[in-house]
Design a protein around this motif. Sequence first.
Motif, PDB file in Angstrom:
ATOM      1  N   GLY A  37       0.855  -1.183   0.000  1.00  0.00           N
ATOM      2  CA  GLY A  37       0.000   0.000   0.000  1.00  0.00           C
ATOM      3  C   GLY A  37       0.888   1.230   0.000  1.00  0.00           C
ATOM      4  O   GLY A  37       1.685   1.420   0.916  1.00  0.00           O
ATOM      5  N   HIS A  38       0.789   2.037  -1.035  1.00  0.00           N
ATOM      6  CA  HIS A  38       1.621   3.231  -1.166  1.00  0.00           C
ATOM      7  C   HIS A  38       0.851   4.443  -0.670  1.00  0.00           C
ATOM      8  O   HIS A  38      -0.258   4.723  -1.131  1.00  0.00           O
ATOM      9  N   ILE A  39       1.467   5.159   0.273  1.00  0.00           N
ATOM     10  CA  ILE A  39       0.828   6.312   0.899  1.00  0.00           C
ATOM     11  C   ILE A  39       1.617   7.561   0.523  1.00  0.00           C
ATOM     12  O   ILE A  39       2.842   7.577   0.647  1.00  0.00           O
ATOM     13  N   ASP A  40       0.926   8.584   0.080  1.00  0.00           N
ATOM     14  CA  ASP A  40       1.573   9.804  -0.401  1.00  0.00           C
ATOM     15  C   ASP A  40       1.947  10.720   0.764  1.00  0.00           C
ATOM     16  O   ASP A  40       1.471  11.857   0.858  1.00  0.00           O
ATOM     17  N   ILE A  41       2.783  10.193   1.656  1.00  0.00           N
ATOM     18  CA  ILE A  41       3.260  10.958   2.801  1.00  0.00           C
ATOM     19  C   ILE A  41       4.745  10.677   2.991  1.00  0.00           C
ATOM     20  O   ILE A  41       5.258   9.681   2.492  1.00  0.00           O
ATOM     21  N   GLY A  42       5.399  11.558   3.715  1.00  0.00           N
ATOM     22  CA  GLY A  42       6.819  11.364   3.989  1.00  0.00           C
ATOM     23  C   GLY A  42       7.125  11.679   5.433  1.00  0.00           C
ATOM     24  O   GLY A  42       6.342  12.323   6.121  1.00  0.00           O
ATOM     25  N   CYS A  43       8.281  11.246   5.889  1.00  0.00           N
ATOM     26  CA  CYS A  43       8.611  11.448   7.305  1.00  0.00           C
ATOM     27  C   CYS A  43       9.704  12.485   7.519  1.00  0.00           C
ATOM     28  O   CYS A  43      10.149  12.667   8.637  1.00  0.00           O
ATOM     29  N   GLY A  44      10.108  13.181   6.479  1.00  0.00           N
ATOM     30  CA  GLY A  44      11.119  14.221   6.651  1.00  0.00           C
ATOM     31  C   GLY A  44      10.605  15.379   7.485  1.00  0.00           C
ATOM     32  O   GLY A  44       9.402  15.644   7.528  1.00  0.00           O
ATOM     33  N   ASN A  45      11.505  16.066   8.164  1.00  0.00           N
ATOM     34  CA  ASN A  45      11.121  17.182   9.032  1.00  0.00           C
ATOM     35  C   ASN A  45      10.362  18.272   8.300  1.00  0.00           C
ATOM     36  O   ASN A  45       9.509  18.946   8.875  1.00  0.00           O
ATOM     37  N   ARG A  46      10.680  18.494   7.031  1.00  0.00           N
ATOM     38  CA  ARG A  46      10.033  19.563   6.285  1.00  0.00           C
ATOM     39  C   ARG A  46       8.745  19.106   5.594  1.00  0.00           C
ATOM     40  O   ARG A  46       8.076  19.885   4.942  1.00  0.00           O
ATOM     41  N   ASN A  47       8.378  17.846   5.775  1.00  0.00           N
ATOM     42  CA  ASN A  47       7.175  17.304   5.150  1.00  0.00           C
ATOM     43  C   ASN A  47       5.981  17.519   6.082  1.00  0.00           C
ATOM     44  O   ASN A  47       5.964  17.012   7.198  1.00  0.00           O
ATOM     45  N   LYS A  48       4.968  18.238   5.604  1.00  0.00           N
ATOM     46  CA  LYS A  48       3.787  18.545   6.422  1.00  0.00           C
ATOM     47  C   LYS A  48       2.994  17.298   6.813  1.00  0.00           C
ATOM     48  O   LYS A  48       2.210  17.327   7.753  1.00  0.00           O
ATOM     49  N   THR A  49       3.184  16.215   6.063  1.00  0.00           N
ATOM     50  CA  THR A  49       2.424  14.988   6.339  1.00  0.00           C
ATOM     51  C   THR A  49       3.116  14.060   7.332  1.00  0.00           C
ATOM     52  O   THR A  49       2.554  13.033   7.693  1.00  0.00           O
ATOM     53  N   SER A  50       4.297  14.415   7.797  1.00  0.00           N
ATOM     54  CA  SER A  50       5.071  13.500   8.649  1.00  0.00           C
ATOM     55  C   SER A  50       4.339  13.133   9.943  1.00  0.00           C
ATOM     56  O   SER A  50       4.541  12.031  10.455  1.00  0.00           O
ATOM     57  N   VAL A  51       3.476  14.012  10.445  1.00  0.00           N
ATOM     58  CA  VAL A  51       2.757  13.711  11.685  1.00  0.00           C
ATOM     59  C   VAL A  51       1.719  12.604  11.504  1.00  0.00           C
ATOM     60  O   VAL A  51       1.235  12.041  12.479  1.00  0.00           O
ATOM     61  N   PHE A  52       1.392  12.266  10.247  1.00  0.00           N
ATOM     62  CA  PHE A  52       0.389  11.243   9.971  1.00  0.00           C
ATOM     63  C   PHE A  52       0.991   9.886   9.611  1.00  0.00           C
ATOM     64  O   PHE A  52       0.257   8.925   9.386  1.00  0.00           O
ATOM     65  N   VAL A  53       2.308   9.798   9.536  1.00  0.00           N
ATOM     66  CA  VAL A  53       2.969   8.587   9.045  1.00  0.00           C
ATOM     67  C   VAL A  53       2.571   7.354   9.845  1.00  0.00           C
ATOM     68  O   VAL A  53       2.129   6.349   9.269  1.00  0.00           O
ATOM     69  N   ASN A  54       2.709   7.385  11.151  1.00  0.00           N
ATOM     70  CA  ASN A  54       2.425   6.197  11.964  1.00  0.00           C
ATOM     71  C   ASN A  54       0.972   5.754  11.830  1.00  0.00           C
ATOM     72  O   ASN A  54       0.686   4.559  11.718  1.00  0.00           O
ATOM     73  N   GLU A  55       0.049   6.718  11.827  1.00  0.00           N
ATOM     74  CA  GLU A  55      -1.378   6.399  11.710  1.00  0.00           C
ATOM     75  C   GLU A  55      -1.687   5.702  10.381  1.00  0.00           C
ATOM     76  O   GLU A  55      -2.362   4.670  10.340  1.00  0.00           O
ATOM     77  N   MET A  56      -1.177   6.254   9.286  1.00  0.00           N
ATOM     78  CA  MET A  56      -1.502   5.707   7.961  1.00  0.00           C
ATOM     79  C   MET A  56      -0.795   4.367   7.718  1.00  0.00           C
ATOM     80  O   MET A  56      -1.377   3.460   7.119  1.00  0.00           O
ATOM     81  N   ILE A  57       0.431   4.227   8.210  1.00  0.00           N
ATOM     82  CA  ILE A  57       1.137   2.949   8.089  1.00  0.00           C
ATOM     83  C   ILE A  57       0.381   1.870   8.868  1.00  0.00           C
ATOM     84  O   ILE A  57       0.205   0.752   8.378  1.00  0.00           O
ATOM     85  N   ALA A  58      -0.097   2.214  10.059  1.00  0.00           N
ATOM     86  CA  ALA A  58      -0.854   1.247  10.865  1.00  0.00           C
ATOM     87  C   ALA A  58      -2.112   0.794  10.132  1.00  0.00           C
ATOM     88  O   ALA A  58      -2.491  -0.378  10.198  1.00  0.00           O
ATOM     89  N   ARG A  59      -2.743   1.700   9.413  1.00  0.00           N
ATOM     90  CA  ARG A  59      -3.948   1.341   8.655  1.00  0.00           C
ATOM     91  C   ARG A  59      -3.615   0.340   7.546  1.00  0.00           C
ATOM     92  O   ARG A  59      -4.367  -0.603   7.321  1.00  0.00           O
ATOM     93  N   MET A  60      -2.502   0.534   6.863  1.00  0.00           N
ATOM     94  CA  MET A  60      -2.102  -0.423   5.819  1.00  0.00           C
ATOM     95  C   MET A  60      -1.759  -1.777   6.445  1.00  0.00           C
ATOM     96  O   MET A  60      -2.171  -2.823   5.950  1.00  0.00           O
ATOM     97  N   HIS A  61      -1.021  -1.752   7.544  1.00  0.00           N
ATOM     98  CA  HIS A  61      -0.645  -2.999   8.216  1.00  0.00           C
ATOM     99  C   HIS A  61      -1.875  -3.756   8.711  1.00  0.00           C
ATOM    100  O   HIS A  61      -1.882  -4.989   8.707  1.00  0.00           O
ATOM    101  N   SER A  62      -2.921  -3.018   9.126  1.00  0.00           N
ATOM    102  CA  SER A  62      -4.139  -3.687   9.605  1.00  0.00           C
ATOM    103  C   SER A  62      -4.818  -4.483   8.493  1.00  0.00           C
ATOM    104  O   SER A  62      -5.595  -5.399   8.762  1.00  0.00           O
ATOM    105  N   LEU A  63      -4.516  -4.143   7.245  1.00  0.00           N
ATOM    106  CA  LEU A  63      -5.046  -4.888   6.100  1.00  0.00           C
ATOM    107  C   LEU A  63      -4.142  -6.056   5.715  1.00  0.00           C
ATOM    108  O   LEU A  63      -4.443  -6.799   4.784  1.00  0.00           O
ATOM    109  N   GLY A  64      -3.003  -6.165   6.401  1.00  0.00           N
ATOM    110  CA  GLY A  64      -2.073  -7.247   6.112  1.00  0.00           C
ATOM    111  C   GLY A  64      -1.165  -6.960   4.934  1.00  0.00           C
ATOM    112  O   GLY A  64      -0.644  -7.897   4.327  1.00  0.00           O
TER     113      GLY A  64
END
Length: 179
Positions: free
Chosen positions: A130-157
Amino acid sequence: MNCDRITDGTFQNLSRKNMTFEEVFEAIVQFIKKDPTGNFTLMFGTDSQVFSKETKFITGIVIQQKGKGVWACFRKVIVPRRMMNLHERISYETSLTEEIVSLFTEEKKEQLINLVLPHVYKGASFTIEGHIDIGCGNRNKTSVFVNEMIARMHSLGIEAKIKPDSFVASTYANRFTKK
């Protein structure tokens, strides 16, 4: 959230329009059957673009045989309003990806795996991402959502990929959000 979206539920790519999910699945089966001894990755990802009166979401499905090519298609969903809240938009992108992943029932995944399974000892493999259009770099505005969205993909296996490895969302789907 489904009640405020516009979609005809079909898939398309550069050579075919108005494909049903069953036609998409059959195209993936035929792609694998051409050479079931390969290394296959089935990938899903969604990107969005906010326009003046709507937000367009594109969810891509890509089957890749490493070193041999890909087959891909996408589905378009329009939300008839500007989705300016970043968390809402990223969460909806992830929901649309989850929706497509859920069409690949255990039976359908097993059918794809069974095409490759007899060739595992020759090096064949099959993975789902599952590819999520977010990044974890300090300058990436989406970095605060990384753990939440990764967990959602993992919940699907399925394995989650983020930028720079989430090319189905950040490159393939992104390309069609502009049109």
